[in-house]
Design a protein around this motif. Structure first.
Motif, mmCIF file in Angstrom:
data_model
loop_
_atom_site.group_PDB
_atom_site.id
_atom_site.type_symbol
_atom_site.label_atom_id
_atom_site.label_comp_id
_atom_site.label_asym_id
_atom_site.label_seq_id
_atom_site.Cartn_x
_atom_site.Cartn_y
_atom_site.Cartn_z
ATOM 1 N N HIS A 113 0.826 -1.061 -0.029
ATOM 2 C CA HIS A 113 -0.167 -0.059 0.048
ATOM 3 C C HIS A 113 0.734 1.140 -0.015
ATOM 4 O O HIS A 113 2.087 1.292 0.670
ATOM 5 C CB HIS A 113 -0.908 -0.028 1.391
ATOM 6 C CG HIS A 113 -1.791 1.410 1.184
ATOM 7 N ND1 HIS A 113 -2.304 1.659 0.153
ATOM 8 C CD2 HIS A 113 -1.590 2.359 2.378
ATOM 9 C CE1 HIS A 113 -2.855 2.904 1.009
ATOM 10 N NE2 HIS A 113 -2.626 3.191 2.309
ATOM 11 N N HIS A 115 0.976 4.562 1.204
ATOM 12 C CA HIS A 115 0.288 5.427 2.189
ATOM 13 C C HIS A 115 0.540 6.715 1.992
ATOM 14 O O HIS A 115 1.724 7.081 1.827
ATOM 15 C CB HIS A 115 0.581 4.837 3.726
ATOM 16 C CG HIS A 115 -0.025 5.629 4.615
ATOM 17 N ND1 HIS A 115 -0.752 4.955 5.642
ATOM 18 C CD2 HIS A 115 -0.175 6.720 4.950
ATOM 19 C CE1 HIS A 115 -1.043 5.910 6.345
ATOM 20 N NE2 HIS A 115 -1.032 7.109 6.083
ATOM 21 N N GLY A 116 -0.736 7.407 1.471
ATOM 22 C CA GLY A 116 -0.497 8.777 1.465
ATOM 23 C C GLY A 116 -0.570 9.360 -0.163
ATOM 24 O O GLY A 116 -1.112 10.320 -0.630
ATOM 25 N N HIS A 391 -7.030 6.808 9.451
ATOM 26 C CA HIS A 391 -6.471 7.020 8.126
ATOM 27 C C HIS A 391 -7.526 6.559 7.188
ATOM 28 O O HIS A 391 -8.327 5.889 7.186
ATOM 29 C CB HIS A 391 -5.297 6.056 7.951
ATOM 30 C CG HIS A 391 -4.750 5.998 6.559
ATOM 31 N ND1 HIS A 391 -4.353 7.142 5.930
ATOM 32 C CD2 HIS A 391 -4.420 4.981 5.861
ATOM 33 C CE1 HIS A 391 -3.841 6.694 4.579
ATOM 34 N NE2 HIS A 391 -3.925 5.469 4.598
ATOM 35 N N HIS A 393 -7.828 6.093 2.798
ATOM 36 C CA HIS A 393 -7.297 5.913 1.551
ATOM 37 C C HIS A 393 -8.061 6.771 0.482
ATOM 38 O O HIS A 393 -9.209 6.896 0.431
ATOM 39 C CB HIS A 393 -7.211 4.310 0.978
ATOM 40 C CG HIS A 393 -6.549 3.358 1.914
ATOM 41 N ND1 HIS A 393 -5.907 2.481 1.213
ATOM 42 C CD2 HIS A 393 -6.165 3.592 3.132
ATOM 43 C CE1 HIS A 393 -5.415 1.705 2.200
ATOM 44 N NE2 HIS A 393 -5.504 2.168 3.327
HETATM 45 CU CU CU Z 1 -3.013 4.581 3.310
#
Ligand code: CU
Ligand code: C2O
Ligand code: CU
Length: 462
Positions: A113, A115-116, A391, A393
């Motif tokens: 993944h 992330h961000g 968080h 996505h």
């Molecule tokens: Cu993420």
């Protein structure tokens, strides 16, 4: 699954490494008892490791077991990308295309993944798109975002915590022209700091399971315990990630000197701020400038975690340095999501390991979000189960308010965020708009133990 089950694998690994380290350790322990020093010897600190930098085009990342020196020359069994812990730092420019092949050399399924990063659903490394042991996957997507520090890590359901604890994580830095024009410290003066803690088993190896026995808990900075960095008397830019599974860091400098905060998860903030203490939850990032120019050669100061009372990284002033880079007074303007554009408010209550009372089901779509519309998402914690770093996505968000609990929005929570910390009895409002891709994404707690136990929800952008 591969040829070894997870338990077998851990046992084999512990046995093979144990032959080397356990004997060495007991020998050392015996020596220490004999000499029984009255004054504790000063701790020898280990040089900070800087992961190699790689480009996102034509990159291959092999996730596989290996031996890693966590500092001091004692190897630990780990799982690493291309043999590096942390994994190589990916540096991309806005507008480029990432072409990254994952090769799974682990004894279990994994994903990556980003992330961000905002990437199409099929490229996002969801628990739905796991890659079998021995198999591969090609991640391909354009870099659509502004300059920012992101990171990559596994995301298979139920095993993210174990795989991250075993060492799988790396930084992913995006550059753009707007940031380049500011003349921030760069090159050897721009340093990624991946902070985490680690449990070590009795053989000194990284322990991937949730603590359930006598493990030692230590801090690692870029995979090194008791780390030390030689600096010169100038400005440095530190790209900081809390890559711990569950630990919240309270960062400060031992001298009480302030950090200059210039950015966070989603890139630069609109204005720098001077802070002596910053609370950083798992998956959150910081862009910090530290000014060593007032110090003398031979001085040292410590980056500390006030929560755990840990010395994370010692900065030792080794030489005088030319003035390199500057702290810009004005940073880029950030377009604001507006309350006036909000089409609906969604409420999410985080309690125990549930979201709105539900545990994750990979095959359930928990809610649907219209593409291109601004929404208010209200995150609430009522019971005593926080901290929950929340968080999302597929889009970044802007934090509007926090009521109850700590009752304020902190300077490191301005601008664009993808993870926000909730302590007990807090309500945090964020504005969010999905304006890149439609498809399935996830919202979850980034305490990896909570996440693995099902504190996640699927949603579809339509
Ligand atoms: Cu993420
Ligand atoms: Cu850093 Cu869904 O994860
Ligand atoms: Cu949680």
């Amino acid at each position: 699954m591969g040829c070894l089950s997870r338990r077998d694998f851990m046992r084999v690994a512990a046995a093979s490494a144990g032959g080397l380290t356990a004997g060495g350790l007991s020998f050392l322990a015996a020596c220490e008892r004999q000499s029984s020093p009255v004054v504790p010897e000063p701790l020898t600190r280990n040089p900070l490791r800087i992961p190699p930098t790689v480009l996102p085009a034509g990159l291959s990342l092999a996730a596989r077991p290996g031996a890693i020196d966590l500092g001091g020359g004692r190897n630990s069994l780990a799982w690493a990308y291309n043999g590096h812990l942390p994994g190589p730092t990916i540096r991309a420019k806005q507008g480029e295309t990432a072409n990254i092949e994952l090769r799974n050399g682990l004894p279990q399924e994994t994903t990556i993944h980003w992330h961000g990063l905002i990437v199409p659903s099929l490229m996002d490394g969801h628990p739905h798109q796991t890659v079998r042991a021995g198999a591969g996957y090609m991640y391909q997507y354009p870099i659509v975002q502004r300059a920012s520090m992101n990171w990559y890590h596994p995301h298979p359901h139920g095993r993210t915590g174990e795989q991250v604890a075993m060492g799988l994580a790396g930084a992913f830095i995006i550059e753009d022209g707007e940031e380049a024009a500011l003349g921030l410290p760069s090159g050897t003066h721009e340093i990624p700091l991946l902070l985490r803690d680690a449990n070590l088993d009795s053989g000194g190896n990284l322990y991937g399971q949730a603590p359930s026995g006598p493990q030692t808990n230590i801090a690692l900075v870029n995979g090194v315990r008791d780390a030390r960095l030689e600096v010169d008397t100038t400005l440095y830019r530190f790209r900081v990630l809390n890559g711990a599974n569950t630990r919240v860091f309270r960062l400060a400098l031992s001298t009480g000197t302030s950090f200059t905060l210039i950015g966070n998860d989603g890139g630069l903030l609109e204005a720098p701020s001077q802070l002596t203490e910053i609370v950083l939850a798992p998956a959150e990032r910081l862009d910090l400038i530290i000014d060593f120019s007032k110090l003398n050669v031979g001085d040292s100061l410590m980056l500390r975690c006030l929560g755990a009372n840990w010395d994370l990284l010692e900065f030792v002033v080794a030489r005088r340095g030319a003035a390199l880079g500057s702290i810009p007074m004005a940073l880029p303007t950030i377009p604001k999501l507006s309350q006036a554009d909000v089409v609906s408010t969604r409420e999410f209550e985080f309690g125990g390991i549930t979201i709105n009372g539900k545990v994750y089901d990979m095959h359930r779509v928990d809610f649907r979000v219209p593409y291109g519309q601004t929404e208010r998402w209200r995150f609430t914690t009522k019971d005593g189960s926080a901290p929950h770093p929340i968080h999302v996505h597929g889009a970044s968000f802007q934090v509007q308010s926090r009521s109850g609990g700590r009752g304020t929005v902190f300077p490191w929570e301005r601008g664009w965020k993808d993870t926000v910390l909730l302590m007990n009895n807090e309500t945090v409002d964020v504005l969010i708009r999905f304006d890149h891709y439609r498809g399935m994404y996830i919202l979850h707690c980034h305490n990896l133990m909570h996440e693995d136990m099902g504190m996640m929800a699927n949603f579809e952008v339509y």
